[in-house]
Design a protein around this motif. Structure first.
Motif, PDB file in Angstrom:
ATOM      1  N   GLY A  68       0.795  -1.222   0.000  1.00 38.93           N
ATOM      2  CA  GLY A  68       0.000   0.000   0.000  1.00 38.93           C
ATOM      3  C   GLY A  68       0.827   1.271   0.000  1.00 38.93           C
ATOM      4  O   GLY A  68       0.308   2.358   0.251  1.00 38.93           O
ATOM      5  N   GLU A  69       2.105   1.127  -0.283  1.00 43.19           N
ATOM      6  CA  GLU A  69       2.995   2.287  -0.348  1.00 43.19           C
ATOM      7  C   GLU A  69       3.183   2.708  -1.799  1.00 43.19           C
ATOM      8  O   GLU A  69       3.067   1.899  -2.716  1.00 43.19           O
ATOM      9  N   ILE A  70       3.507   3.963  -2.007  1.00 38.80           N
ATOM     10  CA  ILE A  70       3.715   4.498  -3.357  1.00 38.80           C
ATOM     11  C   ILE A  70       4.943   3.840  -3.978  1.00 38.80           C
ATOM     12  O   ILE A  70       6.035   3.844  -3.386  1.00 38.80           O
ATOM     13  N   ALA A  71       4.759   3.268  -5.163  1.00 36.56           N
ATOM     14  CA  ALA A  71       5.832   2.532  -5.829  1.00 36.56           C
ATOM     15  C   ALA A  71       6.915   3.463  -6.377  1.00 36.56           C
ATOM     16  O   ALA A  71       8.106   3.174  -6.254  1.00 36.56           O
ATOM     17  N   ASP A  72       6.535   4.572  -6.979  1.00 32.28           N
ATOM     18  CA  ASP A  72       7.491   5.489  -7.598  1.00 32.28           C
ATOM     19  C   ASP A  72       7.831   6.609  -6.611  1.00 32.28           C
ATOM     20  O   ASP A  72       7.243   7.694  -6.654  1.00 32.28           O
ATOM     21  N   GLN A  73       8.782   6.348  -5.737  1.00 35.38           N
ATOM     22  CA  GLN A  73       9.134   7.316  -4.696  1.00 35.38           C
ATOM     23  C   GLN A  73       9.743   8.600  -5.263  1.00 35.38           C
ATOM     24  O   GLN A  73       9.551   9.665  -4.694  1.00 35.38           O
ATOM     25  N   LYS A  74      10.425   8.511  -6.380  1.00 30.43           N
ATOM     26  CA  LYS A  74      11.017   9.709  -6.996  1.00 30.43           C
ATOM     27  C   LYS A  74       9.917  10.677  -7.442  1.00 30.43           C
ATOM     28  O   LYS A  74       9.971  11.868  -7.138  1.00 30.43           O
ATOM     29  N   SER A  75       8.919  10.158  -8.150  1.00 28.60           N
ATOM     30  CA  SER A  75       7.807  11.019  -8.594  1.00 28.60           C
ATOM     31  C   SER A  75       7.044  11.580  -7.402  1.00 28.60           C
ATOM     32  O   SER A  75       6.623  12.740  -7.410  1.00 28.60           O
ATOM     33  N   TYR A  76       6.881  10.767  -6.383  1.00 33.13           N
ATOM     34  CA  TYR A  76       6.196  11.194  -5.163  1.00 33.13           C
ATOM     35  C   TYR A  76       6.970  12.337  -4.502  1.00 33.13           C
ATOM     36  O   TYR A  76       6.393  13.367  -4.134  1.00 33.13           O
ATOM     37  N   SER A  77       8.279  12.164  -4.379  1.00 34.69           N
ATOM     38  CA  SER A  77       9.128  13.189  -3.779  1.00 34.69           C
ATOM     39  C   SER A  77       9.088  14.485  -4.592  1.00 34.69           C
ATOM     40  O   SER A  77       8.985  15.583  -4.029  1.00 34.69           O
ATOM     41  N   ASP A  78       9.147  14.357  -5.909  1.00 37.05           N
ATOM     42  CA  ASP A  78       9.077  15.542  -6.783  1.00 37.05           C
ATOM     43  C   ASP A  78       7.750  16.271  -6.604  1.00 37.05           C
ATOM     44  O   ASP A  78       7.710  17.506  -6.534  1.00 37.05           O
ATOM     45  N   LEU A  79       6.669  15.514  -6.524  1.00 37.89           N
ATOM     46  CA  LEU A  79       5.348  16.122  -6.335  1.00 37.89           C
ATOM     47  C   LEU A  79       5.282  16.842  -4.994  1.00 37.89           C
ATOM     48  O   LEU A  79       4.786  17.970  -4.913  1.00 37.89           O
ATOM     49  N   LEU A  80       5.785  16.214  -3.942  1.00 36.03           N
ATOM     50  CA  LEU A  80       5.758  16.860  -2.625  1.00 36.03           C
ATOM     51  C   LEU A  80       6.550  18.164  -2.620  1.00 36.03           C
ATOM     52  O   LEU A  80       6.132  19.137  -1.993  1.00 36.03           O
ATOM     53  N   LYS A  81       7.656  18.210  -3.318  1.00 31.53           N
ATOM     54  CA  LYS A  81       8.438  19.443  -3.404  1.00 31.53           C
ATOM     55  C   LYS A  81       7.633  20.546  -4.091  1.00 31.53           C
ATOM     56  O   LYS A  81       7.630  21.694  -3.645  1.00 31.53           O
ATOM     57  N   GLU A  82       6.934  20.181  -5.158  1.00 29.73           N
ATOM     58  CA  GLU A  82       6.094  21.169  -5.851  1.00 29.73           C
ATOM     59  C   GLU A  82       4.927  21.612  -4.974  1.00 29.73           C
ATOM     60  O   GLU A  82       4.597  22.806  -4.925  1.00 29.73           O
ATOM     61  N   LEU A  83       4.326  20.666  -4.283  1.00 25.58           N
ATOM     62  CA  LEU A  83       3.212  21.010  -3.393  1.00 25.58           C
ATOM     63  C   LEU A  83       3.694  21.863  -2.224  1.00 25.58           C
ATOM     64  O   LEU A  83       2.965  22.739  -1.749  1.00 25.58           O
ATOM     65  N   ASP A  84       4.913  21.634  -1.760  1.00 24.40           N
ATOM     66  CA  ASP A  84       5.478  22.445  -0.686  1.00 24.40           C
ATOM     67  C   ASP A  84       5.622  23.898  -1.136  1.00 24.40           C
ATOM     68  O   ASP A  84       5.272  24.823  -0.401  1.00 24.40           O
ATOM     69  N   GLU A  85       6.112  24.110  -2.354  1.00 20.52           N
ATOM     70  CA  GLU A  85       6.225  25.474  -2.888  1.00 20.52           C
ATOM     71  C   GLU A  85       4.849  26.130  -2.969  1.00 20.52           C
ATOM     72  O   GLU A  85       4.689  27.308  -2.627  1.00 20.52           O
ATOM     73  N   TYR A  86       3.865  25.375  -3.400  1.00 18.82           N
ATOM     74  CA  TYR A  86       2.499  25.899  -3.497  1.00 18.82           C
ATOM     75  C   TYR A  86       1.947  26.202  -2.100  1.00 18.82           C
ATOM     76  O   TYR A  86       1.278  27.225  -1.893  1.00 18.82           O
ATOM     77  N   PHE A  87       2.234  25.332  -1.145  1.00 18.97           N
ATOM     78  CA  PHE A  87       1.792  25.494   0.243  1.00 18.97           C
ATOM     79  C   PHE A  87       2.318  26.811   0.817  1.00 18.97           C
ATOM     80  O   PHE A  87       1.577  27.562   1.466  1.00 18.97           O
ATOM     81  N   VAL A  88       3.579  27.110   0.552  1.00 16.89           N
ATOM     82  CA  VAL A  88       4.170  28.369   1.014  1.00 16.89           C
ATOM     83  C   VAL A  88       3.450  29.544   0.361  1.00 16.89           C
ATOM     84  O   VAL A  88       3.089  30.517   1.038  1.00 16.89           O
ATOM     85  N   GLN A  89       3.202  29.464  -0.946  1.00 20.07           N
ATOM     86  CA  GLN A  89       2.504  30.542  -1.646  1.00 20.07           C
ATOM     87  C   GLN A  89       1.076  30.725  -1.117  1.00 20.07           C
ATOM     88  O   GLN A  89       0.585  31.849  -1.020  1.00 20.07           O
ATOM     89  N   LEU A  90       0.427  29.617  -0.774  1.00 16.85           N
ATOM     90  CA  LEU A  90      -0.916  29.720  -0.191  1.00 16.85           C
ATOM     91  C   LEU A  90      -0.887  30.520   1.105  1.00 16.85           C
ATOM     92  O   LEU A  90      -1.783  31.329   1.365  1.00 16.85           O
ATOM     93  N   HIS A  91       0.113  30.302   1.921  1.00 10.01           N
ATOM     94  CA  HIS A  91       0.240  31.069   3.161  1.00 10.01           C
ATOM     95  C   HIS A  91       0.389  32.556   2.853  1.00 10.01           C
ATOM     96  O   HIS A  91      -0.287  33.394   3.443  1.00 10.01           O
ATOM     97  N   ILE A  92       1.284  32.861   1.925  1.00 12.73           N
ATOM     98  CA  ILE A  92       1.573  34.257   1.601  1.00 12.73           C
ATOM     99  C   ILE A  92       0.339  34.959   1.042  1.00 12.73           C
ATOM    100  O   ILE A  92       0.031  36.096   1.410  1.00 12.73           O
ATOM    101  N   LYS A  93      -0.393  34.280   0.176  1.00 14.87           N
ATOM    102  CA  LYS A  93      -1.524  34.904  -0.527  1.00 14.87           C
ATOM    103  C   LYS A  93      -2.872  34.680   0.150  1.00 14.87           C
ATOM    104  O   LYS A  93      -3.885  35.164  -0.340  1.00 14.87           O
ATOM    105  N   SER A  94      -2.899  34.001   1.268  1.00 15.50           N
ATOM    106  CA  SER A  94      -4.160  33.627   1.915  1.00 15.50           C
ATOM    107  C   SER A  94      -4.937  34.808   2.492  1.00 15.50           C
ATOM    108  O   SER A  94      -6.147  34.730   2.657  1.00 15.50           O
ATOM    109  N   GLY A  95      -4.230  35.871   2.851  1.00 20.61           N
ATOM    110  CA  GLY A  95      -4.888  36.982   3.528  1.00 20.61           C
ATOM    111  C   GLY A  95      -4.893  36.815   5.042  1.00 20.61           C
ATOM    112  O   GLY A  95      -5.283  37.716   5.769  1.00 20.61           O
ATOM    113  N   TYR A  96      -4.437  35.681   5.529  1.00 20.11           N
ATOM    114  CA  TYR A  96      -4.379  35.423   6.973  1.00 20.11           C
ATOM    115  C   TYR A  96      -3.100  35.974   7.603  1.00 20.11           C
ATOM    116  O   TYR A  96      -3.031  36.151   8.814  1.00 20.11           O
TER     117      TYR A  96
END
Length: 134
Positions: A68-96
């Motif tokens: 039940g674990e993700i088979a392609d860990q490289k793609s998973y890691s790459d996606l998490l890095k992109e989502l992390d960048e987006y997560f930071v931008q969400l904080h900045i642009k959230s208005g909170y």
């Protein structure tokens, strides 16, 4: 939200990330807290540990192994890095939060330099320093 990997449930993942940003704000909104953007104070990898629904939503986009674990860990890691960048931008642009980019600020009549980008709950600080509380 733009990712290299096409997500089958992009809206679900984005909604979870937005909820995480709002929940984080709700926890600190009345506190004098400065969040360092380069010190992992705003970090999806850390935040995701307490949000299993995010991990489950992300798993829907990958082939899983027999455990039940993700088979392609490289793609998973790459996606998490992109989502992390987006997560930071969400904080900045959230208005909170107030966003203080690295640079010079006048604090109590003297010039101070912040070497990192800082976030703080909206309206609590006028500069990215503890002694700059309103």
């Amino acid at each position: 939200m733009q990712t290299t990997k096409k997500l089958i449930n992009e809206v679900e993942v984005e909604n979870i990330l937005r909820k995480m940003v709002k929940d984080a704000y709700e926890q600190i909104k009345d506190e004098q807290v400065l969040l360092c953007m380069e010190c992992c104070d705003v970090d999806l990898f850390v935040a995701a540990d307490s949000h299993p629904e995010l991990e489950e939503a992300i798993k829907k986009n990958f082939e899983l192994d027999i455990y039940g674990e993700i088979a392609d860990q490289k793609s998973y890691s790459d996606l998490l890095k992109e989502l992390d960048e987006y997560f930071v931008q969400l904080h900045i642009k959230s208005g909170y939060y107030d966003y203080f980019p690295a640079g010079f600020y006048t604090v109590n009549g003297r010039e101070e330099e912040s070497e990192t980008d800082i976030l703080a709950p909206k309206g609590i600080f006028y500069a990215p320093f503890e002694d700059a509380a309103k």
